[in-house]
Design a protein around this motif. Structure first.
Motif, PDB file in Angstrom:
ATOM      1  N   ASP A 185       0.853  -1.187   0.000  1.00  0.00           N
ATOM      2  CA  ASP A 185       0.000   0.000   0.000  1.00  0.00           C
ATOM      3  C   ASP A 185       0.897   1.248   0.000  1.00  0.00           C
ATOM      4  O   ASP A 185       2.090   1.161   0.286  1.00  0.00           O
ATOM      5  CB  ASP A 185      -0.847  -0.060   1.291  1.00  0.00           C
ATOM      6  CG  ASP A 185      -1.908   1.023   1.377  1.00  0.00           C
ATOM      7  OD1 ASP A 185      -2.118   1.742   0.384  1.00  0.00           O
ATOM      8  OD2 ASP A 185      -2.512   1.150   2.457  1.00  0.00           O
ATOM      9  N   LYS A 189       0.526   4.755   1.860  1.00  0.00           N
ATOM     10  CA  LYS A 189      -0.394   5.448   2.775  1.00  0.00           C
ATOM     11  C   LYS A 189      -0.280   6.965   2.748  1.00  0.00           C
ATOM     12  O   LYS A 189      -1.213   7.663   3.114  1.00  0.00           O
ATOM     13  CB  LYS A 189      -0.171   4.954   4.204  1.00  0.00           C
ATOM     14  CG  LYS A 189      -0.697   3.524   4.396  1.00  0.00           C
ATOM     15  CD  LYS A 189      -0.996   3.218   5.852  1.00  0.00           C
ATOM     16  CE  LYS A 189      -1.780   1.938   5.990  1.00  0.00           C
ATOM     17  NZ  LYS A 189      -1.027   0.805   6.509  1.00  0.00           N
ATOM     18  N   GLY A 234      -6.121   6.947   3.793  1.00  0.00           N
ATOM     19  CA  GLY A 234      -6.634   5.582   3.775  1.00  0.00           C
ATOM     20  C   GLY A 234      -5.882   4.681   2.802  1.00  0.00           C
ATOM     21  O   GLY A 234      -6.082   3.469   2.810  1.00  0.00           O
ATOM     22  N   TYR A 287      -5.840  -9.528   8.083  1.00  0.00           N
ATOM     23  CA  TYR A 287      -4.898  -8.675   7.350  1.00  0.00           C
ATOM     24  C   TYR A 287      -3.758  -8.339   8.287  1.00  0.00           C
ATOM     25  O   TYR A 287      -3.995  -7.791   9.366  1.00  0.00           O
ATOM     26  CB  TYR A 287      -5.656  -7.430   6.920  1.00  0.00           C
ATOM     27  CG  TYR A 287      -4.871  -6.226   6.449  1.00  0.00           C
ATOM     28  CD1 TYR A 287      -3.858  -5.648   7.203  1.00  0.00           C
ATOM     29  CD2 TYR A 287      -5.187  -5.621   5.245  1.00  0.00           C
ATOM     30  CE1 TYR A 287      -3.168  -4.529   6.762  1.00  0.00           C
ATOM     31  CE2 TYR A 287      -4.508  -4.490   4.799  1.00  0.00           C
ATOM     32  CZ  TYR A 287      -3.502  -3.960   5.571  1.00  0.00           C
ATOM     33  OH  TYR A 287      -2.831  -2.851   5.145  1.00  0.00           O
ATOM     34  N   GLU A 298       0.227  -3.699  12.327  1.00  0.00           N
ATOM     35  CA  GLU A 298      -1.196  -3.725  12.689  1.00  0.00           C
ATOM     36  C   GLU A 298      -1.842  -4.976  12.134  1.00  0.00           C
ATOM     37  O   GLU A 298      -1.388  -5.542  11.141  1.00  0.00           O
ATOM     38  CB  GLU A 298      -1.938  -2.494  12.151  1.00  0.00           C
ATOM     39  CG  GLU A 298      -2.026  -2.471  10.639  1.00  0.00           C
ATOM     40  CD  GLU A 298      -2.974  -1.411  10.081  1.00  0.00           C
ATOM     41  OE1 GLU A 298      -3.797  -0.874  10.825  1.00  0.00           O
ATOM     42  OE2 GLU A 298      -2.873  -1.139   8.872  1.00  0.00           O
ATOM     43  N   ASN A 318      -5.717  -6.098  10.762  1.00  0.00           N
ATOM     44  CA  ASN A 318      -7.076  -5.675  10.449  1.00  0.00           C
ATOM     45  C   ASN A 318      -7.936  -6.920  10.318  1.00  0.00           C
ATOM     46  O   ASN A 318      -7.424  -8.001  10.004  1.00  0.00           O
ATOM     47  CB  ASN A 318      -7.121  -4.863   9.152  1.00  0.00           C
ATOM     48  CG  ASN A 318      -6.442  -3.504   9.312  1.00  0.00           C
ATOM     49  OD1 ASN A 318      -6.543  -2.879  10.366  1.00  0.00           O
ATOM     50  ND2 ASN A 318      -5.737  -3.067   8.291  1.00  0.00           N
ATOM     51  N   ARG A 350     -10.341  -7.595   8.180  1.00  0.00           N
ATOM     52  CA  ARG A 350     -11.088  -7.438   6.915  1.00  0.00           C
ATOM     53  C   ARG A 350     -10.088  -7.275   5.784  1.00  0.00           C
ATOM     54  O   ARG A 350      -8.903  -7.121   6.012  1.00  0.00           O
ATOM     55  CB  ARG A 350     -11.928  -6.169   7.031  1.00  0.00           C
ATOM     56  CG  ARG A 350     -11.014  -5.040   7.547  1.00  0.00           C
ATOM     57  CD  ARG A 350     -11.399  -3.679   7.251  1.00  0.00           C
ATOM     58  NE  ARG A 350     -10.457  -2.748   7.855  1.00  0.00           N
ATOM     59  CZ  ARG A 350      -9.396  -2.229   7.247  1.00  0.00           C
ATOM     60  NH1 ARG A 350      -9.122  -2.549   6.005  1.00  0.00           N
ATOM     61  NH2 ARG A 350      -8.592  -1.399   7.880  1.00  0.00           N
ATOM     62  N   GLY A 368      -8.050  -5.265   2.976  1.00  0.00           N
ATOM     63  CA  GLY A 368      -7.489  -3.915   2.944  1.00  0.00           C
ATOM     64  C   GLY A 368      -7.993  -3.148   1.739  1.00  0.00           C
ATOM     65  O   GLY A 368      -8.332  -3.725   0.725  1.00  0.00           O
ATOM     66  N   ASP A 369      -8.019  -1.862   1.868  1.00  0.00           N
ATOM     67  CA  ASP A 369      -8.363  -0.972   0.773  1.00  0.00           C
ATOM     68  C   ASP A 369      -7.202   0.005   0.650  1.00  0.00           C
ATOM     69  O   ASP A 369      -6.926   0.709   1.622  1.00  0.00           O
ATOM     70  CB  ASP A 369      -9.672  -0.234   1.104  1.00  0.00           C
ATOM     71  CG  ASP A 369     -10.255   0.491  -0.096  1.00  0.00           C
ATOM     72  OD1 ASP A 369      -9.492   0.831  -1.006  1.00  0.00           O
ATOM     73  OD2 ASP A 369     -11.478   0.720  -0.105  1.00  0.00           O
ATOM     74  N   PRO A 370      -6.445   0.043  -0.418  1.00  0.00           N
ATOM     75  CA  PRO A 370      -6.690  -0.502  -1.757  1.00  0.00           C
ATOM     76  C   PRO A 370      -6.014  -1.838  -2.087  1.00  0.00           C
ATOM     77  O   PRO A 370      -6.016  -2.223  -3.260  1.00  0.00           O
ATOM     78  CB  PRO A 370      -6.092   0.594  -2.645  1.00  0.00           C
ATOM     79  CG  PRO A 370      -4.919   1.104  -1.867  1.00  0.00           C
ATOM     80  CD  PRO A 370      -5.290   0.972  -0.429  1.00  0.00           C
ATOM     81  N   GLU A 371      -5.482  -2.582  -1.109  1.00  0.00           N
ATOM     82  CA  GLU A 371      -4.805  -3.839  -1.459  1.00  0.00           C
ATOM     83  C   GLU A 371      -5.730  -4.807  -2.212  1.00  0.00           C
ATOM     84  O   GLU A 371      -5.312  -5.483  -3.151  1.00  0.00           O
ATOM     85  CB  GLU A 371      -4.290  -4.553  -0.200  1.00  0.00           C
ATOM     86  CG  GLU A 371      -3.091  -3.887   0.457  1.00  0.00           C
ATOM     87  CD  GLU A 371      -3.499  -2.897   1.531  1.00  0.00           C
ATOM     88  OE1 GLU A 371      -4.609  -2.345   1.455  1.00  0.00           O
ATOM     89  OE2 GLU A 371      -2.686  -2.666   2.448  1.00  0.00           O
TER      90      GLU A 371
HETATM   91  N1  GLY Z   1      -4.763  -0.281   3.226  1.00  0.00           N
HETATM   92  C1  GLY Z   1      -4.810  -0.258   4.624  1.00  0.00           C
HETATM   93  C2  GLY Z   1      -6.063  -0.698   5.211  1.00  0.00           C
HETATM   94  O1  GLY Z   1      -6.974  -1.142   4.539  1.00  0.00           O
HETATM   95  O2  GLY Z   1      -6.183  -0.638   6.416  1.00  0.00           O
END
Ligand code: GLY
Ligand code: AMP
Length: 416
Positions: free
Chosen positions: A213, A215, A227, A270, A284, A286, A288, A290-293
């Motif tokens: 990503d 950021k 984001g 994630y 970190e 997550n 769910r 990732g956005d934009p991965e």
């Molecule tokens: N690309 C980072 C996220 O979705 O948290």
């Protein structure tokens, strides 16, 4: 299969589009979705993410086979718990398991208990104590709001002054509301970042290909955190042994640790990682995609995504095959983002070498216009990252992008 997807961004667009490729899928509904998705045959459902009862009624009325949750907020609000209590199938972690994203302190505890490599840290609710600790450790140092802050609650402080300023903004000025009542102060990790995602069912982990990503808002990783301004996959400068280690010592250890903790995780896990000299370390987790991965990882999945989820829900081994093609995705953002930004610009049209995933858009009498900070993402695949970049940037350079900006260097780190 009839599938309901919760969410409305580019990530959900990519998930929905991939699932629609399945010969087993007849309908994909997205709540609320965005009008750009309609171009791909995704059906929009005008129910907000937090209206669990209404979503449950919709799923029952439409005989939805299962629901997939895109964003973290509904997960942390217990949408999975509510659907399951209503006897409905849904793919995502329940509220307790989603805390791996919802609380940095909870995530740190899971990591410490399971010897998962991560930065040393200390959590604080007391402002004076946090300041004293930061002064003792010195810079560079990382300050994080404990709760959710849309990717913006992190300060990587290169000086002591910056670190103390961040503590003040979070803990006494309440810049992130309640999310900053507790802060985590973390050791600075040097190395290149990558994102490793997996489908998880309790202790079972099915990893995806990695992505990187971007950021920061501007080229060369300058400007404020956002984001995410773009991503690419694969990430050739990360050695495959590093990825294998991360799958074993991070993803599998976390999935097992969550089971042992009584907070078993089912869904997409994630891991945001830094490739340090001492191996991969977690910055970190997550709960769910990732956005934009997602917008660059899923185009590389040659297996049937809907079938993969269905198999995992049925406790069967999913088939996961990935293409060798490279994928690059560049976010087209509204001028001003991540601060106050322009709205209402028409969305440009692009040549057919690229795929468009819409995010912050509205339908204005049949015309799709910008309404959010990250408006859409332009993605292409090719034999190499360079060739995929060329397709994306040709499409963007030829498009009418007044009122927008985008990074010109997505994928550049892999070509150094
Ligand atoms: N690309 C980072 C996220 O979705 O948290
Ligand atoms: P996060 O929201 O935790 O992903 O953090 C946002 C960004 O801050 C990350 O993508 C990293 O670039 C950076 N970051 C977070 N934690 C650290 C750390 N311990 N050391 C260095 N950079 C970090």
């Amino acid at each position: 299969m009839k599938i309901l997807i919760i969410g409305s961004g580019g990530r959900e667009h990519a998930i929905a589009k991939k699932m629609l490729e399945s010969s087993h899928v007849t309908d994909i509904f997205c709540a609320k979705g965005n009008p750009g998705m309609k171009k791909d045959g995704i059906q929009l459902v005008d129910i907000a993410e937090d209206k669990h009862e209404e979503l449950i009624s919709f799923a029952k009325d439409q005989e939805i086979d299962w629901t997939f949750v895109g964003p973290e907020i509904p997960l942390l609000n217990g949408i999975v718990d509510d659907f399951q209590a209503a006897g409905l199938r849904i793919f995502g972690p329940n509220k307790a398991a989603a805390m791996i994203e919802g609380s940095k302190e909870f995530a740190k505890k899971i990591m410490v208990d399971n010897q998962i490599p991560t930065a040393d840290y200390e959590a604080f609710t007391d402002y004076e104590a946090a300041c004293a600790y930061v002064k003792e450790k010195g810079a560079p140092i990382v300050i994080k709001a404990d709760g959710l802050a849309a990717g913006k609650g992190v300060t990587v402080a290169m000086t002591l002054d910056e670190a103390l300023q961040a503590l003040k903004e979070m803990m006494t000025d309440h810049r992130f509301g309640e999310s900053g009542d507790k802060v985590v102060v973390e050791e600075f990790l040097a190395g290149e970042e990558f994102s490793l995602l997996a489908f998880v069912k309790n202790e079972k982990v099915y990893p995806m290909v990695i992505a990187q990503d971007h950021k920061r808002a501007y080229d060369n990783d300058l400007g404020p955190n956002t984001g995410g301004m773009g991503a690419y996959s694969p990430v050739p400068q990360i050695p495959s042994e590093m990825v294998d280690t991360a799958v074993e010592k991070i993803l599998k250890a976390a999935a097992l640790g969550m089971v042992k903790n009584g907070t078993s995780f089912t869904g997409i896990l994630y891991a945001g990682l830094i490739a340090t000299d001492a191996g991969p370390k977690v910055i970190e987790f997550n709960a769910r995609f990732g956005d934009p991965e997602t917008q660059v990882v899923l185009p590389r999945l040659t297996s049937d995504l809907a079938q993969v989820i269905d198999d995992i829900l049925n406790d069967q081994e999913p088939e996961l095959v990935w293409s060798d093609q490279a994928s690059v995705g560049v976010v087209l953002a509204a001028e001003g983002y991540p601060n106050a930004y322009q709205k209402g610009m028409p969305t440009p049209s692009f040549d057919d070498q690229v795929t468009i995933y819409y995010a912050g858009v509205v339908d204005d009498q049949g015309e799709i216009r910008a309404s959010g900070g990250r408006v859409l993402l332009v993605e292409a695949e090719a034999e190499t990252i360079e060739a995929a970049q060329t397709k994306v940037y040709q499409a963007l350079d030829h498009a009418k992008t007044e009122g927008y900006f985008y990074r010109k260097d997505i994928g550049a780190k892999s070509l150094k």
